[in-house]
Enzyme design. Sequence first.
Site, mmCIF file in Angstrom:
data_model
loop_
_atom_site.group_PDB
_atom_site.id
_atom_site.type_symbol
_atom_site.label_atom_id
_atom_site.label_comp_id
_atom_site.label_asym_id
_atom_site.label_seq_id
_atom_site.Cartn_x
_atom_site.Cartn_y
_atom_site.Cartn_z
ATOM 1 N N ARG A 124 0.843 -1.194 0.000
ATOM 2 C CA ARG A 124 0.000 0.000 0.000
ATOM 3 C C ARG A 124 0.879 1.245 0.000
ATOM 4 O O ARG A 124 1.001 1.961 0.981
ATOM 5 C CB ARG A 124 -0.929 -0.003 1.216
ATOM 6 C CG ARG A 124 -1.849 -1.191 1.332
ATOM 7 C CD ARG A 124 -2.868 -1.289 0.221
ATOM 8 N NE ARG A 124 -3.815 -0.198 0.182
ATOM 9 C CZ ARG A 124 -4.957 -0.164 0.866
ATOM 10 N NH1 ARG A 124 -5.294 -1.150 1.673
ATOM 11 N NH2 ARG A 124 -5.785 0.855 0.751
ATOM 12 N N GLN B 238 0.181 2.210 -6.417
ATOM 13 C CA GLN B 238 -1.258 2.432 -6.593
ATOM 14 C C GLN B 238 -1.773 1.937 -7.940
ATOM 15 O O GLN B 238 -2.876 1.407 -8.025
ATOM 16 C CB GLN B 238 -1.586 3.911 -6.421
ATOM 17 C CG GLN B 238 -1.585 4.370 -4.972
ATOM 18 C CD GLN B 238 -1.962 5.836 -4.835
ATOM 19 O OE1 GLN B 238 -1.959 6.588 -5.812
ATOM 20 N NE2 GLN B 238 -2.269 6.263 -3.624
ATOM 21 N N ASP C 128 -2.587 -1.762 -7.705
ATOM 22 C CA ASP C 128 -3.396 -2.181 -6.564
ATOM 23 C C ASP C 128 -4.737 -2.747 -7.029
ATOM 24 O O ASP C 128 -5.753 -2.054 -7.077
ATOM 25 C CB ASP C 128 -3.605 -0.991 -5.625
ATOM 26 C CG ASP C 128 -4.273 -1.383 -4.314
ATOM 27 O OD1 ASP C 128 -4.641 -2.566 -4.172
ATOM 28 O OD2 ASP C 128 -4.418 -0.502 -3.446
ATOM 29 N N SER D 44 -7.820 -2.533 -4.615
ATOM 30 C CA SER D 44 -8.565 -1.270 -4.650
ATOM 31 C C SER D 44 -9.455 -1.187 -5.883
ATOM 32 O O SER D 44 -10.599 -0.723 -5.805
ATOM 33 C CB SER D 44 -7.592 -0.086 -4.606
ATOM 34 O OG SER D 44 -6.968 0.008 -3.348
ATOM 35 N N TYR E 267 -4.619 -0.422 6.610
ATOM 36 C CA TYR E 267 -5.738 -1.320 6.889
ATOM 37 C C TYR E 267 -6.184 -1.169 8.345
ATOM 38 O O TYR E 267 -5.393 -0.844 9.218
ATOM 39 C CB TYR E 267 -5.341 -2.778 6.648
ATOM 40 C CG TYR E 267 -5.078 -3.124 5.206
ATOM 41 C CD1 TYR E 267 -6.128 -3.293 4.304
ATOM 42 C CD2 TYR E 267 -3.781 -3.301 4.739
ATOM 43 C CE1 TYR E 267 -5.892 -3.622 2.984
ATOM 44 C CE2 TYR E 267 -3.529 -3.631 3.412
ATOM 45 C CZ TYR E 267 -4.584 -3.793 2.541
ATOM 46 O OH TYR E 267 -4.341 -4.123 1.236
#
Length: 392
Positions: free
Chosen positions: A128, A133, A136, A139, A234
């Site tokens: 993360r 990103q 990911d 997500s 998280y």
Amino acid sequence: MKLGVPKEITPGETRVALVPESVQQLVKKGVQVLIETGAGTAASFLDSVYANAGATIVPNATDLFSQSDVICKVSKPIVNPTTGTHEIEMMKPGAVLITFFAPLINHDLVQKLADRKITSFSMDSIPRTTRAQSMDALSSMSTLAGYKSVLIAANSIGKFFPLLMTAAGTVPPARVFVLGAGVAGLMAIATARRLGAVVEAFDVRPVVKEQVESLGAKFVEMPIEEQTQTAGGYATQLSEEAHKREVELLHKHVKDSDVVITTALIPGRPAPELVTEAMVIDMKPGSVIVDLAAENGGNCTLTEPGCDFIKHNVRIIGPLNVPSMMPVHASQLYAKNMLNLLALMLTKDGQYTLNMDDDIVAGTLITHDGAVKNENVLKALEAAATARRSAS
């Protein structure tokens, strides 16, 4: 290098790991892409389009797995019902696998990969970080799930979501309560607000308050002195005392809601139970709960994974693999995540290389050369082994 994309065989899985656009980009880099016939059909990507993008269409899974140096999948490897052979056993020893397979809980699968000397990367282990990103996939899929959960709720409740002023009278807006303000929760909030609902949201992490309020929802706060999130962002598991206060707070808001959407997950652990049977009993008849944590046991005590039923006059829905309900965009987003990860593993001439100096590659790697390499997975394996010894 030969990169293979098999047809997903997990029941209900409609996504495909690479779409024609991403295949075309890989082919330009010198990668030979093999696509099992029908791999993209459920997501509306036909063999002919893959062929036009430069892929080689392979007639069956056996040929694809045996020829591929790298396998890109969506769902975890399972036994192929046609051949009766596990997909891992169909791979060449020493080959590379990139897919979702939840290594923190699927310990037998991790061991099977290590025994086969498969170099495996789990898409749910992407670090993360800002740099990661674009890779990911969790997500990306959570975005789809959050959006779809509101549509499921809107289709299941016998009310309008927005405020309506009609000649027959005024219809008040639906009240939606979202538990968990991660990616799925935030998308659920935004979607419910677009449909005109009055939205409240709860999360143990106070840092998400600004994001919730920026979407037009009210943030339900609970003062917590203990640590509530990991370094990766998280949520953590609360102490017994804090969880008791959490449940007491949630009861009032669940009771007053027309729709409750739950999204709370803790990596490597069962989903925390946030909605008790007592809360469901106190909800208005005809209310709806959509439990996005159903695959991990559910945030509602009464949730049955994969089921849609009425209990205490409340409809409780525990959908599984929600992103597969939107296979076109789910596949496109996942393929983009996969392509960005592969870019870290390919040389200029399209050959695979394992660059352990890259923090994303190292963080996503689970098994290599017959050993488990991921520190968190090693800890989970040891904890499970200790638990088994204690029980025996």
